[in-house]
Design an enzyme around this catalytic site. Structure first.
Site, PDB file in Angstrom:
ATOM      1  N   HIS A 108      48.802  -0.495  36.650  1.00 41.91           N
ATOM      2  CA  HIS A 108      47.747   0.074  35.791  1.00 41.91           C
ATOM      3  C   HIS A 108      47.337  -1.020  34.819  1.00 41.91           C
ATOM      4  CE1 HIS A 108      48.125   4.338  36.875  1.00 41.91           C
ATOM      5  NE2 HIS A 108      49.427   4.139  36.950  1.00 41.91           N
ATOM      6  N   HIS A 168      61.292   8.077  45.665  1.00 43.02           N
ATOM      7  CA  HIS A 168      61.682   7.680  44.302  1.00 43.02           C
ATOM      8  C   HIS A 168      62.582   8.694  43.607  1.00 43.02           C
ATOM      9  CE1 HIS A 168      58.248  10.205  43.473  1.00 43.02           C
ATOM     10  NE2 HIS A 168      57.352   9.289  43.689  1.00 43.02           N
ATOM     11  N   ASP A 184      57.740   1.925  44.496  1.00 45.21           N
ATOM     12  CA  ASP A 184      56.791   2.667  43.676  1.00 45.21           C
ATOM     13  C   ASP A 184      56.112   1.741  42.675  1.00 45.21           C
ATOM     14  OD1 ASP A 184      55.267   4.757  42.780  1.00 45.21           O
ATOM     15  OD2 ASP A 184      56.881   5.735  41.651  1.00 45.21           O
ATOM     16  N   ALA A 190      51.184   6.913  33.876  1.00 46.12           N
ATOM     17  CA  ALA A 190      52.511   6.685  34.445  1.00 46.12           C
ATOM     18  C   ALA A 190      52.451   5.618  35.521  1.00 46.12           C
ATOM     19  CB  ALA A 190      53.035   7.992  35.037  1.00 46.12           C
ATOM     20  N   HIS A 224      51.920   1.316  45.666  1.00 46.11           N
ATOM     21  CA  HIS A 224      50.527   1.569  45.263  1.00 46.11           C
ATOM     22  C   HIS A 224      49.785   0.245  45.223  1.00 46.11           C
ATOM     23  CE1 HIS A 224      51.372   5.731  44.011  1.00 46.11           C
ATOM     24  NE2 HIS A 224      52.561   5.232  43.714  1.00 46.11           N
ATOM     25  N   LEU A 225      48.741   0.154  46.031  1.00 37.81           N
ATOM     26  CA  LEU A 225      47.942  -1.083  46.038  1.00 37.81           C
ATOM     27  C   LEU A 225      46.593  -0.918  45.360  1.00 37.81           C
ATOM     28  CD1 LEU A 225      48.482  -2.613  49.613  1.00 37.81           C
ATOM     29  CD2 LEU A 225      49.373  -3.467  47.439  1.00 37.81           C
ATOM     30  N   ARG A 226      46.181   0.344  45.133  1.00 42.39           N
ATOM     31  CA  ARG A 226      44.845   0.612  44.548  1.00 42.39           C
ATOM     32  C   ARG A 226      43.737   0.067  45.437  1.00 42.39           C
ATOM     33  NH1 ARG A 226      47.962   3.954  41.650  1.00 42.39           N
ATOM     34  NH2 ARG A 226      48.937   3.010  39.837  1.00 42.39           N
ATOM     35  N   HIS A 273      56.606  13.696  46.828  1.00 44.51           N
ATOM     36  CA  HIS A 273      56.829  13.497  45.396  1.00 44.51           C
ATOM     37  C   HIS A 273      57.515  14.780  44.917  1.00 44.51           C
ATOM     38  CE1 HIS A 273      55.710  11.827  41.331  1.00 44.51           C
ATOM     39  NE2 HIS A 273      56.177  13.034  41.050  1.00 44.51           N
ATOM     40  N   LYS A 289      51.666  12.312  52.835  1.00 44.70           N
ATOM     41  CA  LYS A 289      52.282  12.404  51.505  1.00 44.70           C
ATOM     42  C   LYS A 289      51.983  13.745  50.863  1.00 44.70           C
ATOM     43  CE  LYS A 289      53.975  11.041  47.521  1.00 44.70           C
ATOM     44  NZ  LYS A 289      54.492   9.863  46.884  1.00 44.70           N
ATOM     45  N   ASN A 299      46.934   7.804  46.935  1.00 42.62           N
ATOM     46  CA  ASN A 299      46.368   8.486  45.749  1.00 42.62           C
ATOM     47  C   ASN A 299      45.275   7.666  45.085  1.00 42.62           C
ATOM     48  OD1 ASN A 299      48.277   6.595  44.778  1.00 42.62           O
ATOM     49  ND2 ASN A 299      48.727   7.806  42.965  1.00 42.62           N
ATOM     50  N   HIS A 319      57.372   2.525  49.610  1.00 43.54           N
ATOM     51  CA  HIS A 319      56.517   3.304  48.682  1.00 43.54           C
ATOM     52  C   HIS A 319      55.801   2.325  47.760  1.00 43.54           C
ATOM     53  CE1 HIS A 319      55.820   6.990  45.978  1.00 43.54           C
ATOM     54  NE2 HIS A 319      55.175   5.964  45.401  1.00 43.54           N
TER      55      HIS A 319
HETATM   56  C1  NCD Z   1      52.139   6.450  40.426  1.00 45.31           C
HETATM   57  C2  NCD Z   1      50.713   5.882  40.260  1.00 45.31           C
HETATM   58  O1  NCD Z   1      50.458   5.260  39.242  1.00 45.31           O
HETATM   59  O2  NCD Z   1      49.890   6.047  41.174  1.00 45.31           O
HETATM   60  N1  NCD Z   1      52.751   6.515  39.137  1.00 45.31           N
HETATM   61  C3  NCD Z   1      54.067   6.521  38.895  1.00 45.31           C
HETATM   62  O3  NCD Z   1      54.448   6.691  37.731  1.00 45.31           O
HETATM   63  N2  NCD Z   1      54.954   6.331  39.832  1.00 45.31           N
HETATM   64  C4  NCD Z   1      52.095   7.759  41.101  1.00 45.31           C
HETATM   65  C5  NCD Z   1      53.428   8.216  41.629  1.00 45.31           C
HETATM   66  O4  NCD Z   1      53.934   7.687  42.616  1.00 45.31           O
HETATM   67  O5  NCD Z   1      54.001   9.156  41.074  1.00 45.31           O
HETATM   68 ZN    ZN Z   2      54.269   6.252  43.628  1.00 42.75          ZN
END
Ligand code: NCD
Ligand code: ZN
Length: 348
Positions: free
Chosen positions: A253, A176, A249, A265, A17-19, A138, A101, A43, A15
């Site tokens: 940011h 998560h 996860d 978050a 996030h690479l953006r 999620h 997802k 996302n 899991h």
């Molecule tokens: C994730 C995100 O920033 O994309 N944020 C997080 O708090 N984990 C989204 C997610 O996986 O809930």
């Molecule tokens: Zn996530």
């Protein structure tokens, strides 16, 4: 005396996030340095909803992969009430995506396009069950009247369990997990269900966010819960039960978006996740189980081969220093501070 060390297979992150754009370019090396594969969260804004979106996003990731790396992004589709089951099947069968997802609408960062009425995605979920495609979920309800600390448990009772009763053959990853309720649910269920656990939820409880001052860098979703839940997660992760595995996860940011009256978050852990995890497993007297959690159980759940390569972690005499921030073309991203000394470091 030689320093304690442990050698495990190359791990995967189930899991991540690479953006996109500059951020992608800056954070990808933090993961590809240690991990062979990762499940890439869809996302983005706008989200990755079709096979074509997933192919294009995969190619953008591969285009900025560090030289010499053979890191493999395992792509996912973001389920919406408009997802076309035929496109999804094509994306899966052609090998472009590994999973889909499910975000309840409004549950977390960039989830506005998520699902409001779960009945509306039943045809898609039935197709996924038919073709053996994994649903990553999620697991939080978003109802305003449900306390944020109860949202995971209520989701299990009101949404997940009824859904799995209707579609018992659907493969599910509870992503998560943060509560003993989720651990109990996994332990008591039969069928194709497993759960990922983040590094940070093994290390912090909600005091990290709120006690002695508000600390936005520890705020993520699902939000960290009270200590009893953290202890249940540590027990599950180190139990050798193959239904638990690592999904970091790691969610970068920009600091300016975290430190804000309405900060977003996400905790960025890619840089020091394996070192922190080794510390957790060492503290639990379970170093011999780290490989199952980080390298073996995930591939088994996803029906993939384990990695051929290896990673060696070495215990140092003094705490290891990690960078405070990663610089990106857009600004700085703070790296997870585990609030406890970490003696382990990745050596090879
Ligand atoms: C994730 C995100 O920033 O994309 N944020 C997080 O708090 N984990 C989204 C997610 O996986 O809930
Ligand atoms: Zn996530």
């Amino acid at each position: 005396m030689a320093q304690p060390s442990i050698t495990i297979r190359t791990p995967d992150d189930w899991h991540l996030h690479l953006r996109d754009g500059d951020m992608l370019k800056s954070v990808l090396p933090e993961t590809s340095r240690h991990f062979a594969r990762a499940i890439i969260m869809p996302n983005l804004v706008p989200p990755v909803v079709t096979k074509s979106d997933a192919e294009q996003y995969r190619d953008r990731i591969l285009a900025v992969r560090p030289e010499g790396s053979d890191f493999k992004p395992l792509m996912t589709l973001y389920l919406t009430e408009g997802t076309d089951p035929d496109d999804l099947e094509d994306a899966y069968k052609s090998g472009v995506v590994t999973a889909a997802k499910l975000y309840p609408a409004g549950a977390t960062t960039n989830s506005e396009n998520g699902v409001r009425n779960f009945e509306n995605i039943m045809p898609v979920l039935e197709r996924m069950a038919d073709i053996g495609m994994m649903m990553c979920v999620h697991g939080e309800v978003t109802d305003a009247d449900i306390d944020i600390f109860d949202r995971e448990k209520v989701f299990i009772d009101r949404v997940l369990d009824p859904l799995r009763t209707k579609l018992p053959e659907l493969k599910v990853t509870m992503e998560h997990i943060t509560t003993s309720d989720a651990v109990d649910y996994v332990a008591s269920s039969k069928g194709p269900l497993a759960a990922s656990i983040t590094t940070h939820h093994l290390m912090i409880n909600r005091n990290a966010i709120l006690a002695g001052g508000i600390r936005p860098h520890y705020y993520c979703l699902p939000v960290a819960k009270r200590e009893t839940h953290r202890l249940a997660l540590r027990k599950a992760a180190t139990s050798n039960d193959e239904r638990y595995f690592l999904g970091t996860d790691s969610a970068p940011h920009l600091d300016e978006n975290k430190i804000d009256p309405c900060g977003c978050a996400g905790i960025f852990t890619a840089t020091n996740t394996m070192a922190c995890l080794a510390q957790v497993f060492d503290d639990e007297g379970a170093l011999d189980r780290l490989e199952a959690f980080a390298c073996l159980n995930g591939p088994k759940h996803y029906g993939l081969a384990v990695n051929e390569g290896s990673m060696t972690l070495v215990k140092q005499d003094t705490p290891v220093e990690f960078p405070d921030v990663i610089k990106t073309g857009e600004g700085e991203v703070t790296v997870f501070d585990p609030m406890t000394p970490i003696y382990w470091d990745v050596k090879a």
